[in-house]
Design a protein around this motif. Structure first.
Motif, PDB file in Angstrom:
ATOM      1  N   ASP A  79      19.924 -10.058 -15.113  1.00 61.19           N
ATOM      2  CA  ASP A  79      19.179  -8.868 -15.504  1.00 61.19           C
ATOM      3  C   ASP A  79      18.131  -8.583 -14.420  1.00 61.19           C
ATOM      4  OD1 ASP A  79      18.138  -6.760 -16.909  1.00 61.19           O
ATOM      5  OD2 ASP A  79      17.081  -7.986 -18.381  1.00 61.19           O
ATOM      6  N   ASP A  80      18.563  -7.875 -13.376  1.00 66.83           N
ATOM      7  CA  ASP A  80      17.698  -7.640 -12.229  1.00 66.83           C
ATOM      8  C   ASP A  80      18.280  -6.494 -11.411  1.00 66.83           C
ATOM      9  OD1 ASP A  80      15.600  -8.042 -10.420  1.00 66.83           O
ATOM     10  OD2 ASP A  80      15.970 -10.191 -10.254  1.00 66.83           O
ATOM     11  N   GLY A  81      17.534  -6.085 -10.390  1.00 68.95           N
ATOM     12  CA  GLY A  81      17.975  -5.046  -9.472  1.00 68.95           C
ATOM     13  C   GLY A  81      18.460  -5.643  -8.166  1.00 68.95           C
ATOM     14  N   HIS A  82      18.511  -4.801  -7.132  1.00 69.03           N
ATOM     15  CA  HIS A  82      19.077  -5.195  -5.852  1.00 69.03           C
ATOM     16  C   HIS A  82      18.317  -6.351  -5.195  1.00 69.03           C
ATOM     17  CE1 HIS A  82      21.393  -4.822  -2.221  1.00 69.03           C
ATOM     18  NE2 HIS A  82      20.274  -4.726  -1.514  1.00 69.03           N
ATOM     19  N   ARG A  83      17.029  -6.358  -5.285  1.00 69.11           N
ATOM     20  CA  ARG A  83      16.233  -7.387  -4.603  1.00 69.11           C
ATOM     21  C   ARG A  83      16.277  -8.747  -5.298  1.00 69.11           C
ATOM     22  NH1 ARG A  83      13.308  -5.446  -0.462  1.00 69.11           N
ATOM     23  NH2 ARG A  83      12.959  -3.213  -0.385  1.00 69.11           N
ATOM     24  N   LEU A  84      16.758  -8.799  -6.525  1.00 64.80           N
ATOM     25  CA  LEU A  84      16.834 -10.048  -7.293  1.00 64.80           C
ATOM     26  C   LEU A  84      15.480 -10.758  -7.361  1.00 64.80           C
ATOM     27  CD1 LEU A  84      20.261 -11.346  -5.921  1.00 64.80           C
ATOM     28  CD2 LEU A  84      19.833 -10.349  -8.179  1.00 64.80           C
ATOM     29  N   SER A  85      14.413  -9.976  -7.330  1.00 63.31           N
ATOM     30  CA  SER A  85      13.065 -10.550  -7.269  1.00 63.31           C
ATOM     31  C   SER A  85      12.670 -11.314  -8.532  1.00 63.31           C
ATOM     32  CB  SER A  85      12.040  -9.460  -6.973  1.00 63.31           C
ATOM     33  OG  SER A  85      12.114  -8.430  -7.937  1.00 63.31           O
ATOM     34  N   GLU A  86      13.305 -10.988  -9.661  1.00 62.95           N
ATOM     35  CA  GLU A  86      13.008 -11.708 -10.903  1.00 62.95           C
ATOM     36  C   GLU A  86      13.864 -12.952 -11.055  1.00 62.95           C
ATOM     37  OE1 GLU A  86      10.487 -10.757 -12.910  1.00 62.95           O
ATOM     38  OE2 GLU A  86      10.115  -9.231 -11.373  1.00 62.95           O
ATOM     39  N   ASN A  87      14.742 -13.200 -10.093  1.00 66.09           N
ATOM     40  CA  ASN A  87      15.686 -14.306 -10.203  1.00 66.09           C
ATOM     41  C   ASN A  87      15.747 -15.168  -8.945  1.00 66.09           C
ATOM     42  OD1 ASN A  87      17.369 -14.196 -12.869  1.00 66.09           O
ATOM     43  ND2 ASN A  87      16.945 -12.071 -12.267  1.00 66.09           N
ATOM     44  N   VAL A  88      14.613 -15.364  -8.303  1.00 64.59           N
ATOM     45  CA  VAL A  88      14.570 -16.219  -7.117  1.00 64.59           C
ATOM     46  C   VAL A  88      14.950 -17.653  -7.502  1.00 64.59           C
ATOM     47  CG1 VAL A  88      13.083 -17.182  -5.319  1.00 64.59           C
ATOM     48  CG2 VAL A  88      12.907 -14.748  -5.931  1.00 64.59           C
ATOM     49  N   ASP A  89      14.364 -18.160  -8.579  1.00 63.94           N
ATOM     50  CA  ASP A  89      14.687 -19.523  -9.017  1.00 63.94           C
ATOM     51  C   ASP A  89      16.146 -19.637  -9.444  1.00 63.94           C
ATOM     52  OD1 ASP A  89      12.095 -20.339  -8.495  1.00 63.94           O
ATOM     53  OD2 ASP A  89      11.441 -20.177 -10.583  1.00 63.94           O
ATOM     54  N   THR A  90      16.652 -18.614 -10.117  1.00 64.49           N
ATOM     55  CA  THR A  90      18.049 -18.615 -10.544  1.00 64.49           C
ATOM     56  C   THR A  90      18.970 -18.615  -9.330  1.00 64.49           C
ATOM     57  OG1 THR A  90      17.411 -17.399 -12.523  1.00 64.49           O
ATOM     58  CG2 THR A  90      19.754 -17.404 -11.972  1.00 64.49           C
ATOM     59  N   SER A  91      18.610 -17.844  -8.297  1.00 63.25           N
ATOM     60  CA  SER A  91      19.392 -17.824  -7.056  1.00 63.25           C
ATOM     61  C   SER A  91      19.397 -19.208  -6.417  1.00 63.25           C
ATOM     62  CB  SER A  91      18.814 -16.797  -6.078  1.00 63.25           C
ATOM     63  OG  SER A  91      18.891 -15.498  -6.598  1.00 63.25           O
ATOM     64  N   ALA A  92      18.240 -19.846  -6.378  1.00 63.29           N
ATOM     65  CA  ALA A  92      18.140 -21.183  -5.788  1.00 63.29           C
ATOM     66  C   ALA A  92      18.986 -22.182  -6.572  1.00 63.29           C
ATOM     67  CB  ALA A  92      16.675 -21.622  -5.739  1.00 63.29           C
ATOM     68  N   GLU A  93      18.979 -22.080  -7.894  1.00 68.60           N
ATOM     69  CA  GLU A  93      19.787 -22.986  -8.725  1.00 68.60           C
ATOM     70  C   GLU A  93      21.282 -22.771  -8.484  1.00 68.60           C
ATOM     71  OE1 GLU A  93      18.384 -22.154 -12.675  1.00 68.60           O
ATOM     72  OE2 GLU A  93      16.389 -22.978 -12.235  1.00 68.60           O
ATOM     73  N   ALA A  94      21.694 -21.515  -8.331  1.00 69.02           N
ATOM     74  CA  ALA A  94      23.111 -21.225  -8.066  1.00 69.02           C
ATOM     75  C   ALA A  94      23.515 -21.755  -6.688  1.00 69.02           C
ATOM     76  CB  ALA A  94      23.360 -19.721  -8.167  1.00 69.02           C
ATOM     77  N   PHE A  95      22.614 -21.645  -5.725  1.00 68.19           N
ATOM     78  CA  PHE A  95      22.877 -22.180  -4.391  1.00 68.19           C
ATOM     79  C   PHE A  95      22.989 -23.704  -4.446  1.00 68.19           C
ATOM     80  CE2 PHE A  95      21.197 -23.092   0.071  1.00 68.19           C
ATOM     81  CZ  PHE A  95      22.381 -22.765   0.699  1.00 68.19           C
ATOM     82  N   ALA A  96      22.105 -24.325  -5.197  1.00 71.11           N
ATOM     83  CA  ALA A  96      22.161 -25.775  -5.368  1.00 71.11           C
ATOM     84  C   ALA A  96      23.496 -26.207  -5.976  1.00 71.11           C
ATOM     85  CB  ALA A  96      20.991 -26.253  -6.254  1.00 71.11           C
ATOM     86  N   ALA A  97      23.984 -25.446  -6.951  1.00 69.64           N
ATOM     87  CA  ALA A  97      25.261 -25.770  -7.579  1.00 69.64           C
ATOM     88  C   ALA A  97      26.407 -25.699  -6.574  1.00 69.64           C
ATOM     89  CB  ALA A  97      25.521 -24.837  -8.767  1.00 69.64           C
ATOM     90  N   LEU A  98      26.366 -24.714  -5.699  1.00 72.35           N
ATOM     91  CA  LEU A  98      27.411 -24.614  -4.668  1.00 72.35           C
ATOM     92  C   LEU A  98      27.330 -25.804  -3.715  1.00 72.35           C
ATOM     93  CD1 LEU A  98      29.674 -23.059  -3.150  1.00 72.35           C
ATOM     94  CD2 LEU A  98      27.844 -21.957  -1.835  1.00 72.35           C
ATOM     95  N   LEU A  99      26.130 -26.107  -3.231  1.00 72.94           N
ATOM     96  CA  LEU A  99      25.983 -27.222  -2.289  1.00 72.94           C
ATOM     97  C   LEU A  99      26.393 -28.550  -2.926  1.00 72.94           C
ATOM     98  CD1 LEU A  99      22.631 -26.397  -0.449  1.00 72.94           C
ATOM     99  CD2 LEU A  99      24.985 -25.943   0.298  1.00 72.94           C
ATOM    100  N   ALA A 100      26.105 -28.715  -4.215  1.00 76.17           N
ATOM    101  CA  ALA A 100      26.457 -29.945  -4.899  1.00 76.17           C
ATOM    102  C   ALA A 100      27.969 -30.146  -4.956  1.00 76.17           C
ATOM    103  CB  ALA A 100      25.864 -29.957  -6.309  1.00 76.17           C
ATOM    104  N   LYS A 101      28.734 -29.048  -4.953  1.00 72.57           N
ATOM    105  CA  LYS A 101      30.190 -29.128  -5.006  1.00 72.57           C
ATOM    106  C   LYS A 101      30.815 -29.443  -3.655  1.00 72.57           C
ATOM    107  CE  LYS A 101      30.585 -25.370  -8.233  1.00 72.57           C
ATOM    108  NZ  LYS A 101      31.269 -24.099  -8.484  1.00 72.57           N
ATOM    109  N   LEU A 102      30.074 -29.200  -2.590  1.00 72.41           N
ATOM    110  CA  LEU A 102      30.684 -29.310  -1.242  1.00 72.41           C
ATOM    111  C   LEU A 102      30.600 -30.713  -0.684  1.00 72.41           C
ATOM    112  CD1 LEU A 102      29.444 -25.954   0.273  1.00 72.41           C
ATOM    113  CD2 LEU A 102      31.651 -26.472  -0.740  1.00 72.41           C
TER     114      LEU A 102
END
Length: 175
Positions: free
Chosen positions: A152-175
C-alpha cells in the motif's frame, strides 16, 4: 565470509545515498555481501529516452561495474525505478545470481520495454504507483514467475523502506 557483491542502483530523481538504497546496503552487508552504490546523478542533465536522462550512459556505467564484479564472484543487481530497468537489462549481459527490483518500469516507452535474465527475481511495487501501473508489473512478474510483493504505497515506496529491506534480505538468504 563474503558471499558475493551487490550493485544497488538508484532511480532517476534520486542518488546513491537515497533511503531505500542505503537500507539495502545495510542488509547486504549484514548477510555477508559487499556492495556498491554507483552515482548516476552526473548523467541526469542529458535527455535521450522519455526525459529520463542519458539511459544509454547509465547502462554503460552499470555494465562496466557489473562485469568487473561478476569476474570476482556471485553478483546481485538491485535497483529502484530507472535503476531497476537498467539492472534488468545489464543482467542480460553479465551473469548474475539474482535481481531485486523496486517499482520497475515495465516500459520506459513503447520502444524500450524492461527485460532481464531468467534468474531468481524479487519485486516490490506499490499498488498506488502513479507512474507504473501495478497490473503491468503483475503481468511481467507472472510471466517470469518472479516473487512479487505489492504494498500500500506509491512509486517512491517511501512508506515501505523496511519492507523493501526485508524482501531484499529474503532474496539474499535464498542465494
Amino acid at each position: 565470509m563474503m558471499r558475493g557483491h551487490c550493485i544497488l542502483s538508484h532511480g532517476f530523481e534520486s542518488g546513491p545515498d537515497a533511503t531505500k538504497v542505503t537500507a539495502l546496503a545495510v542488509v547486504a552487508e549484514h548477510y555477508g555481501w559487499t556492495c556498491e552504490r554507483p552515482d548516476f546523478t552526473d548523467l541526469d542533465g542529458r535527455r535521450e529516452v522519455s526525459d529520463l536522462g542519458d539511459v544509454a550512459a547509465r547502462l554503460e556505467r552499470l555494465l562496466g561495474l557489473a562485469q568487473a564484479a561478476a569476474a570476482k564472484g556471485p553478483l546481485v543487481l538491485a535497483g529502484s525505478s530507472l535503476g531497476a530497468w537498467i539492472s534488468g537489462h545489464v543482467s542480460l549481459q553479465v551473469p548474475v545470481a539474482g535481481l531485486f527490483l523496486m517499482a520497475p518500469p515495465i516500459a520506459l516507452n513503447a520502444a524500450h520495454p524492461i527485460d532481464a535474465a531468467m534468474v531468481p527475481t524479487s519485486i516490490i511495487h506499490g499498488w498506488d504507483d502513479d507512474l507504473i501501473p501495478a497490473g503491468d508489473v503483475i503481468n511481467w512478474a507472472h510471466m517470469r514467475r518472479a516473487s512479487l510483493l505489492l504494498v500500500d504505497d506509491g512509486h517512491r515506496l517511501s512508506e515501505n523502506v523496511d519492507t523493501s529491506a526485508e524482501a531484499f534480505a529474503a532474496l539474499l538468504a535464498k542465494l
